[in-house]
Scaffold this motif. Structure first.
Motif, PDB file in Angstrom:
ATOM      1  N   PHE A   1       0.829  -1.196   0.000  1.00 20.95           N
ATOM      2  CA  PHE A   1       0.000   0.000   0.000  1.00 20.95           C
ATOM      3  C   PHE A   1       0.869   1.254   0.000  1.00 20.95           C
ATOM      4  N   ALA A   2       0.673   2.119  -0.988  1.00 20.62           N
ATOM      5  CA  ALA A   2       1.493   3.329  -1.105  1.00 20.62           C
ATOM      6  C   ALA A   2       1.366   4.226   0.123  1.00 20.62           C
ATOM      7  N   ASP A   3       0.173   4.350   0.678  1.00 22.85           N
ATOM      8  CA  ASP A   3       0.001   5.227   1.834  1.00 22.85           C
ATOM      9  C   ASP A   3       0.752   4.684   3.052  1.00 22.85           C
ATOM     10  N   GLN A   4       0.842   3.359   3.165  1.00 19.81           N
ATOM     11  CA  GLN A   4       1.585   2.763   4.271  1.00 19.81           C
ATOM     12  C   GLN A   4       3.093   2.958   4.080  1.00 19.81           C
ATOM     13  N   ARG A   5       3.536   2.850   2.844  1.00 23.53           N
ATOM     14  CA  ARG A   5       4.955   3.071   2.530  1.00 23.53           C
ATOM     15  C   ARG A   5       5.337   4.504   2.898  1.00 23.53           C
ATOM     16  N   GLU A   6       4.442   5.432   2.606  1.00 25.58           N
ATOM     17  CA  GLU A   6       4.688   6.840   2.921  1.00 25.58           C
ATOM     18  C   GLU A   6       4.794   7.049   4.435  1.00 25.58           C
ATOM     19  N   ARG A   7       3.966   6.362   5.204  1.00 20.11           N
ATOM     20  CA  ARG A   7       4.041   6.453   6.671  1.00 20.11           C
ATOM     21  C   ARG A   7       5.407   6.008   7.180  1.00 20.11           C
ATOM     22  N   ALA A   8       5.980   5.005   6.551  1.00 22.09           N
ATOM     23  CA  ALA A   8       7.260   4.453   7.001  1.00 22.09           C
ATOM     24  C   ALA A   8       8.422   5.399   6.735  1.00 22.09           C
ATOM     25  N   HIS A   9       8.271   6.308   5.767  1.00 24.23           N
ATOM     26  CA  HIS A   9       9.377   7.210   5.450  1.00 24.23           C
ATOM     27  C   HIS A   9       9.688   8.162   6.591  1.00 24.23           C
ATOM     28  N   GLY A  10       8.804   8.323   7.553  1.00 24.45           N
ATOM     29  CA  GLY A  10       9.100   9.128   8.729  1.00 24.45           C
ATOM     30  C   GLY A  10      10.004   8.396   9.706  1.00 24.45           C
ATOM     31  N   LEU A  11      10.258   7.135   9.430  1.00 29.12           N
ATOM     32  CA  LEU A  11      11.072   6.312  10.320  1.00 29.12           C
ATOM     33  C   LEU A  11      12.456   6.023   9.740  1.00 29.12           C
ATOM     34  N   ASP A  12      12.931   6.875   8.848  1.00 32.27           N
ATOM     35  CA  ASP A  12      14.186   6.618   8.145  1.00 32.27           C
ATOM     36  C   ASP A  12      15.351   6.265   9.061  1.00 32.27           C
ATOM     37  N   ALA A  13      15.428   6.869  10.238  1.00 34.88           N
ATOM     38  CA  ALA A  13      16.534   6.595  11.147  1.00 34.88           C
ATOM     39  C   ALA A  13      16.368   5.243  11.844  1.00 34.88           C
ATOM     40  N   LEU A  14      15.165   4.705  11.834  1.00 35.14           N
ATOM     41  CA  LEU A  14      14.876   3.476  12.568  1.00 35.14           C
ATOM     42  C   LEU A  14      14.878   2.232  11.691  1.00 35.14           C
ATOM     43  N   ILE A  15      14.374   2.342  10.472  1.00 33.47           N
ATOM     44  CA  ILE A  15      14.252   1.171   9.612  1.00 33.47           C
ATOM     45  C   ILE A  15      15.298   1.197   8.502  1.00 33.47           C
ATOM     46  N   TYR A  16      15.622   0.010   8.014  1.00 28.73           N
ATOM     47  CA  TYR A  16      16.577  -0.096   6.915  1.00 28.73           C
ATOM     48  C   TYR A  16      15.936   0.351   5.599  1.00 28.73           C
ATOM     49  N   ASP A  17      14.770  -0.206   5.284  1.00 36.23           N
ATOM     50  CA  ASP A  17      14.111   0.116   4.025  1.00 36.23           C
ATOM     51  C   ASP A  17      12.691  -0.452   4.044  1.00 36.23           C
TER      52      ASP A  17
ATOM     53  N   ILE B   1      15.430 -11.806  -1.257  1.00 33.97           N
ATOM     54  CA  ILE B   1      16.749 -12.271  -0.808  1.00 33.97           C
ATOM     55  C   ILE B   1      17.785 -11.160  -0.941  1.00 33.97           C
ATOM     56  N   GLU B   2      17.742 -10.431  -2.038  1.00 40.51           N
ATOM     57  CA  GLU B   2      18.696  -9.333  -2.232  1.00 40.51           C
ATOM     58  C   GLU B   2      18.526  -8.260  -1.153  1.00 40.51           C
ATOM     59  N   LYS B   3      17.291  -7.872  -0.862  1.00 40.38           N
ATOM     60  CA  LYS B   3      17.031  -6.832   0.136  1.00 40.38           C
ATOM     61  C   LYS B   3      17.441  -7.301   1.533  1.00 40.38           C
ATOM     62  N   VAL B   4      17.148  -8.555   1.859  1.00 39.70           N
ATOM     63  CA  VAL B   4      17.542  -9.103   3.164  1.00 39.70           C
ATOM     64  C   VAL B   4      19.067  -9.167   3.273  1.00 39.70           C
ATOM     65  N   ASP B   5      19.730  -9.647   2.229  1.00 37.83           N
ATOM     66  CA  ASP B   5      21.197  -9.699   2.241  1.00 37.83           C
ATOM     67  C   ASP B   5      21.798  -8.315   2.406  1.00 37.83           C
ATOM     68  N   ASP B   6      21.243  -7.328   1.696  1.00 40.24           N
ATOM     69  CA  ASP B   6      21.724  -5.948   1.814  1.00 40.24           C
ATOM     70  C   ASP B   6      21.534  -5.424   3.239  1.00 40.24           C
ATOM     71  N   ALA B   7      20.366  -5.694   3.815  1.00 42.29           N
ATOM     72  CA  ALA B   7      20.082  -5.227   5.171  1.00 42.29           C
ATOM     73  C   ALA B   7      21.037  -5.860   6.175  1.00 42.29           C
ATOM     74  N   LEU B   8      21.289  -7.150   6.028  1.00 46.54           N
ATOM     75  CA  LEU B   8      22.173  -7.850   6.956  1.00 46.54           C
ATOM     76  C   LEU B   8      23.631  -7.425   6.813  1.00 46.54           C
ATOM     77  N   SER B   9      24.020  -7.063   5.606  1.00 48.61           N
ATOM     78  CA  SER B   9      25.416  -6.653   5.376  1.00 48.61           C
ATOM     79  C   SER B   9      25.645  -5.182   5.678  1.00 48.61           C
ATOM     80  N   GLY B  10      24.548  -4.438   5.890  1.00 47.88           N
ATOM     81  CA  GLY B  10      24.680  -3.012   6.179  1.00 47.88           C
ATOM     82  C   GLY B  10      24.875  -2.161   4.937  1.00 47.88           C
ATOM     83  N   LYS B  11      24.625  -2.747   3.761  1.00 53.67           N
ATOM     84  CA  LYS B  11      24.730  -1.987   2.515  1.00 53.67           C
ATOM     85  C   LYS B  11      23.692  -0.870   2.533  1.00 53.67           C
ATOM     86  N   PRO B  12      24.085   0.350   2.186  1.00 57.19           N
ATOM     87  CA  PRO B  12      23.112   1.456   2.183  1.00 57.19           C
ATOM     88  C   PRO B  12      21.930   1.152   1.267  1.00 57.19           C
TER      89      PRO B  12
END
Length: 134
Positions: free
Chosen positions: A84-100, A112-123
Motif C-alpha cells: 500500500f502506497a500510503d503505508q509506505r509513505e508512513r514508514a518514510h518518517g522512520l528513516d533513522a529506525l528502519i533499513y528500508d 533475498i537481495e534486500k535481506v542480504d543488503d540489510a544484513l550486510s549493512g549496505k546502504p
C-alpha cells in the motif's frame, strides 16, 4: 547465517517469506501479527539480526512494531514490507529506525537481495515515491 523474525498477517506471504529465508540458510521465527512478534522479540531478548515485518496488520501494525523493537533493541535491523502506497509513505518518517521498505508484490530474488543488503549493512537505495509508482 542470520536469525530473522518475520511478522506478516497474510498466511501465504508469511509462508513464502519464511521458506525463502530458510532456504537461504537463515534461522526464521514467524508471527501472524505485530503483537505476537513483539512478544517473541522480548521473550528472545532481541536475539535477532533482522526483523522483517509487513506494515498493515491487525493488533499491532508494522510501524508500531518497528517503534517498539527499535526502542527496546536498537541494534536489530528492521525491514518493512507493504503493498500500500500510503503505508509506505508512513514508514518514510522512520528513516533513522528502519533499513528500508520492500514493496509488494516482490520476487524471491528481490526479497533475498534486500535481506542480504540489510544484513550486510549496505546502504539502501532510496527511490523517491513519485518514481517508485512508475
Amino acid at each position: 547465517m542470520a536469525r530473522i523474525l518475520v511478522a506478516e498477517d497474510d498466511e501465504n506471504v508469511r509462508a513464502f517469506v519464511t521458506r525463502a529465508l530458510q532456504m537461504s540458510g537463515h534461522e526464521v521465527i514467524d508471527a501472524s501479527d505485530g503483537g505476537l512478534a513483539l512478544e517473541i522479540a522480548i521473550e528472545e531478548k532481541g536475539n535477532f539480526d533482522l526483523l522483517v515485518s509487513d506494515i498493515k496488520m491487525p493488533v499491532m501494525d508494522g510501524i508500531g512494531l518497528a517503534l517498539a523493537v527499535g526502542a527496546e533493541f536498537p541494534d536489530m535491523t528492521i525491514l518493512l514490507m507493504t503493498g500500500f502506497a500510503d503505508q509506505r509513505e508512513r514508514a518514510h518518517g522512520l528513516d533513522a529506525l528502519i533499513y528500508d521498505v520492500l514493496g509488494k508484490p516482490f520476487s524471491l530474488a528481490q526479497l533475498i537481495e534486500k535481506v542480504d543488503d540489510a544484513l550486510s549493512g549496505k546502504p539502501a537505495e532510496i527511490i523517491p515515491l513519485a518514481r517508485s509508482a512508475l
